[in-house]
Motif scaffolding. Structure first.
Motif, PDB file in Angstrom:
ATOM      1  N   ILE A  76       0.840  -1.201   0.000  1.00  0.00           N
ATOM      2  CA  ILE A  76       0.000   0.000   0.000  1.00  0.00           C
ATOM      3  C   ILE A  76       0.876   1.253   0.000  1.00  0.00           C
ATOM      4  CG2 ILE A  76      -1.690   1.325   1.335  1.00  0.00           C
ATOM      5  CD1 ILE A  76      -2.838  -1.383   2.285  1.00  0.00           C
ATOM      6  N   ALA A  77       1.945   1.235   0.792  1.00  0.00           N
ATOM      7  CA  ALA A  77       2.853   2.387   0.840  1.00  0.00           C
ATOM      8  C   ALA A  77       3.502   2.617  -0.522  1.00  0.00           C
ATOM      9  CB  ALA A  77       3.921   2.159   1.904  1.00  0.00           C
ATOM     10  N   ARG A  78       3.862   1.531  -1.202  1.00  0.00           N
ATOM     11  CA  ARG A  78       4.483   1.658  -2.519  1.00  0.00           C
ATOM     12  C   ARG A  78       3.502   2.228  -3.537  1.00  0.00           C
ATOM     13  NH1 ARG A  78       5.010  -3.532  -4.358  1.00  0.00           N
ATOM     14  NH2 ARG A  78       3.263  -3.083  -5.752  1.00  0.00           N
ATOM     15  N   ARG A  79       2.243   1.812  -3.454  1.00  0.00           N
ATOM     16  CA  ARG A  79       1.239   2.312  -4.398  1.00  0.00           C
ATOM     17  C   ARG A  79       0.941   3.794  -4.155  1.00  0.00           C
ATOM     18  NH1 ARG A  79      -2.888  -2.623  -5.994  1.00  0.00           N
ATOM     19  NH2 ARG A  79      -1.214  -4.095  -6.492  1.00  0.00           N
ATOM     20  N   ILE A  80       0.954   4.205  -2.906  1.00  0.00           N
ATOM     21  CA  ILE A  80       0.783   5.625  -2.606  1.00  0.00           C
ATOM     22  C   ILE A  80       1.944   6.420  -3.185  1.00  0.00           C
ATOM     23  CG2 ILE A  80       0.771   7.339  -0.739  1.00  0.00           C
ATOM     24  CD1 ILE A  80      -0.741   5.334   0.966  1.00  0.00           C
ATOM     25  N   SER A  81       3.146   5.892  -3.048  1.00  0.00           N
ATOM     26  CA  SER A  81       4.330   6.551  -3.598  1.00  0.00           C
ATOM     27  C   SER A  81       4.223   6.711  -5.106  1.00  0.00           C
ATOM     28  CB  SER A  81       5.578   5.739  -3.239  1.00  0.00           C
ATOM     29  OG  SER A  81       6.733   6.300  -3.799  1.00  0.00           O
ATOM     30  N   ALA A  82       3.740   5.664  -5.791  1.00  0.00           N
ATOM     31  CA  ALA A  82       3.574   5.724  -7.249  1.00  0.00           C
ATOM     32  C   ALA A  82       2.543   6.781  -7.628  1.00  0.00           C
ATOM     33  CB  ALA A  82       3.159   4.354  -7.776  1.00  0.00           C
ATOM     34  N   LEU A  83       1.436   6.839  -6.898  1.00  0.00           N
ATOM     35  CA  LEU A  83       0.393   7.826  -7.186  1.00  0.00           C
ATOM     36  C   LEU A  83       0.909   9.251  -6.972  1.00  0.00           C
ATOM     37  CD1 LEU A  83      -2.675   6.040  -5.583  1.00  0.00           C
ATOM     38  CD2 LEU A  83      -2.387   6.582  -8.003  1.00  0.00           C
ATOM     39  N   ARG A  84       1.635   9.460  -5.905  1.00  0.00           N
ATOM     40  CA  ARG A  84       2.186  10.795  -5.622  1.00  0.00           C
ATOM     41  C   ARG A  84       3.124  11.249  -6.743  1.00  0.00           C
ATOM     42  NH1 ARG A  84       3.371   9.840   0.785  1.00  0.00           N
ATOM     43  NH2 ARG A  84       1.377  10.633   1.578  1.00  0.00           N
ATOM     44  N   ALA A  85       4.001  10.340  -7.160  1.00  0.00           N
ATOM     45  CA  ALA A  85       4.943  10.681  -8.227  1.00  0.00           C
ATOM     46  C   ALA A  85       4.194  10.992  -9.525  1.00  0.00           C
ATOM     47  CB  ALA A  85       5.926   9.529  -8.446  1.00  0.00           C
ATOM     48  N   TYR A  86       3.154  10.230  -9.804  1.00  0.00           N
ATOM     49  CA  TYR A  86       2.354  10.425 -11.018  1.00  0.00           C
ATOM     50  C   TYR A  86       1.654  11.779 -10.994  1.00  0.00           C
ATOM     51  CZ  TYR A  86      -1.697   9.687 -14.136  1.00  0.00           C
ATOM     52  OH  TYR A  86      -2.670   9.807 -15.107  1.00  0.00           O
TER      53      TYR A  86
END
Length: 311
Positions: A76-86
């Motif tokens: 979940i933390a990794r997916r949040i990181s991906a969304l933030r970068a996007y």
């Protein structure tokens, strides 16, 4: 690009990560998988994926969905990181005016102590490939290098002949984000490399790779998966269970720290961007120290021994 069609902005984000940010292929593909998962979630619920229509409450519902599906905190933390970068990329491109992921809270992750092989098990693993065949010499060289220089699997298989300086006992390594570093290697690794390079020409074929240090049976560049299989085969020689190639990297750092190496030197060797990443290994060494203390110190509260730690 990969297993599903993604929105044009995600495709453009892929190019941005590759060309401008120069991230590793594995990191980029992880981002793409995470964003594809989010796009799929949005499409299932609204029938369309338009970044300008994404709101914070939709992101919160998505995170709740991930929790309900039993995804780990790390995922979940990794997916949040991906969304933030996007979303930051979309703002940079003037596609969005504000970041809908701005106030999303990243779940706290448990700090896991790196798992590593003991010095004895590292030696057992390295010596597991036996025989006088070219592949046996290659496999011993791979394991020696992974332990000697603390290399990632991807760094091992991406080595080119021009990156090796046996006389200086150094390697030119291309790590995450295509960052280059020069690392020293031990004499055992040098000998293993010399023996392998003398037999390397015997592995050739139609797909011969002239640059690759480590070749497969057909002469092409050896894959990361092949190295993982190599370590899996060698597990039987170790007393510990579950050895992986990355355990050799952890072993290199932990054993160096235990022998007096400073954190900065280990950081440079491993290619960590942040010292905080390297500091994980201090927890391992501290645990060892505490066990020694509890056994040896007369006032530790855990031992009746009269011995004391040396001053």
């Amino acid at each position: 690009m990969f297993y599903m069609s993604v929105h044009r902005t995600i495709e453009a984000f892929h190019g941005y990560l590759s060309i401008e940010r120069r991230m590793s292929k594995n990191t980029i593909m992880a981002y793409m998988r995470d964003l594809a998962s989010f796009q799929s979630y949005v499409l299932d619920r609204s029938g369309a994926f338009e970044p300008v229509q994404i709101e914070r409450r939709l992101l919160r519902r998505y995170l709740g969905h991930l929790h309900s599906e039993g995804h780990s905190v790390a995922t979940i933390a990794r997916r949040i990181s991906a969304l933030r970068a996007y979303f930051k990329y979309l703002i940079k491109q003037d596609i969005l005016e504000s970041d809908p992921s701005g106030n999303l809270k990243t779940p706290k992750q448990e700090k896991l102590t790196p798992r590593f092989l003991s010095a004895d098990d590292a030696q057992r693993l390295i010596e597991h490939p036996v025989g006088d065949t070219p592949s046996a010499y290659r496999d011993r060289a791979i394991l020696e290098l992974a332990y000697s220089a603390g290399l990632r699997v991807g760094e091992v298989v991406s080595l080119n002949v021009k990156d090796v300086d046996l006389e200086a006992r150094t390697l030119r390594v291309v790590g995450k984000g295509d960052k280059t570093r020069i690392v020293p290697i031990g004499r055992h690794a040098v000998v293993a490399l010399e023996l392998w390079l003398a037999r390397r020409h015997e592995l050739n074929g139609r797909n011969q790779d002239l640059d690759a240090v480590f070749r497969n049976a057909r002469g092409g560049r050896l894959s990361a998966r092949s190295v993982q299989r190599l370590v899996t085969k060698g597990r039987e020689s170790c007393q510990q269970q579950g050895a992986t190639p990355h355990w050799l990297r952890h072993a290199c750092a932990t054993h160096m720290l235990g022998s007096g190496a400073d954190l900065r030197s280990i950081q440079e060797l491993l290619g960590h961007a942040s010292l905080s990443t390297t500091q994980r290994y201090t927890h391992v060494d501290l645990e060892k120290l505490m066990k020694t203390y509890d056994k040896a110190h007369p006032r530790s509260g855990h031992s009746t021994s009269e011995s004391i730690l040396p001053t």
